[in-house]
Design an enzyme around this catalytic site. Structure first.
Site, PDB file in Angstrom:
ATOM      1  N   CYS A 186      -4.345  -3.540   3.460  1.00 21.08           N
ATOM      2  CA  CYS A 186      -4.095  -3.187   4.850  1.00 21.08           C
ATOM      3  C   CYS A 186      -5.260  -3.516   5.793  1.00 21.08           C
ATOM      4  O   CYS A 186      -5.458  -4.675   6.139  1.00 21.08           O
ATOM      5  CB  CYS A 186      -3.722  -1.705   4.936  1.00 21.08           C
ATOM      6  N   LYS A 240      -9.601   0.231  -1.954  1.00 17.28           N
ATOM      7  CA  LYS A 240      -9.708  -0.282  -0.591  1.00 17.28           C
ATOM      8  C   LYS A 240     -11.114  -0.083  -0.031  1.00 17.28           C
ATOM      9  O   LYS A 240     -11.652   1.028  -0.037  1.00 17.28           O
ATOM     10  CB  LYS A 240      -8.678   0.433   0.292  1.00 17.28           C
ATOM     11  N   GLU A 252       0.854  -1.179   0.000  1.00 16.34           N
ATOM     12  CA  GLU A 252       0.000   0.000   0.000  1.00 16.34           C
ATOM     13  C   GLU A 252       0.899   1.240   0.000  1.00 16.34           C
ATOM     14  O   GLU A 252       2.003   1.231   0.552  1.00 16.34           O
ATOM     15  CB  GLU A 252      -0.847  -0.040   1.275  1.00 16.34           C
TER      16      GLU A 252
END
Length: 276
Positions: free
Chosen positions: A146, A110, A40
């Site tokens: 993440c 995300k 990321e």
């Protein structure tokens, strides 16, 4: 399938970070990998304004990743930031394969935003909604970022969509117990989804950025097998981890442990019907 995890330390200059992508991808190609996964925020680390950095996925930085993939003959997955249209950005993974046009050529925004541990990602980042899978050298690969790793349902959904390997690209926040949580969560998601997990994070920047409050990495990248074993791992510093995965083990895990097949719907408190 041979994969590489590029545990880099991104700076604030997208051009310099793109050069890191080129260098680590060349090393992965020399090692015989067919897929290299970056963290990321590869485009630019957290802790600085992201809106001026963000570009469309087909902008210059994304096209640079595509050229690197074409030149190297590898599929490259890397984190970038794209405009969301409301003044915020999206936390995006670009996935570019070899060929002209690139195959695959996809991106994932995300879904789960990091509004936790005193950090509010949603102030500056807009959430995505759609899980994404791609195919690399005949292997189905799911994409996550993440904080997504704390949400098992996304991983089981990716498995239902055929994922045999799921990438978790992170810039993990530091703090007491956080590195241990990262390792535990990667192994747990492997067991939840009966898939390999390629969890690649930013390297640990040390004290230089430790007081910024932004999640800037702790290292600890790893590959977990569908049986929850750690196949390969990195320490705290920048590193390229190269390992082979046996996707036949995914079918073995799904047959023997069978949690995907044995899942059952159950009543939820907010949806339960009275039987009294």
């Amino acid at each position: 399938m041979r994969i590489a995890l590029a545990q880099i330390l991104s700076g604030t200059d997208p051009a310099a970070n793109l050069q890191l992508v080129r260098e680590y991808t060349a090393r992965a190609a020399d090692a015989g990998a067919t897929l290299v996964v970056f963290p990321e925020a590869t485009m630019c680390r957290f802790g600085v304004p992201l809106a001026p950095i963000a570009e469309p996925v087909d902008g210059p930085w994304g096209d640079g990743v595509r050229r690197i993939a074409s030149d190297s003959g590898l599929t490259v997955i890397a984190g970038m930031f794209t405009p969301s249209g409301d003044g915020r950005v999206r936390n995006t993974l670009i996935a570019a394969g070899p060929g002209s046009p690139n195959q695959p050529d996809a991106h994932y925004d995300k879904i789960h935003l990091y509004d936790a541990f005193g950090f509010t990602e949603s102030r500056t980042v807009a959430a995505g909604r759609e899980p994404v899978v791609i195919t690399v050298d005949g292997v189905t690969v799911g994409l996550t970022v993440c904080y997504d790793i704390r949400f098992p349902a996304l991983y089981t959904e990716l498995a239902r969509r055929g994922a045999q390997l799921v990438t978790a690209c992170a810039s993990w926040g530091s703090g007491p117990g956080k590195l241990e949580q990262w390792t535990l969560l990667a192994r747990a998601r492997a067991l939840d989804s009966m898939s390999y997990i390629a969890a690649v994070g930013q390297a640990d920047p040390g004290e230089a950025l430790g007081g910024s409050g932004a999640p800037t990495g702790v290292g600890g990248s790893l590959v977990a097998s569908p049986f929850g074993e750690v196949v390969a791992s990195a320490g705290a510093h920048p590193d390229l981890v190269v390992t082979d995965i046996d996707v036949d083990r995914v079918a073995d895990a799904r047959e023997s442990i069978a949690v995907l097949r044995n899942r059952s719907d159950f009543a939820r408190a907010d949806r339960a019907e009275s039987i009294g």
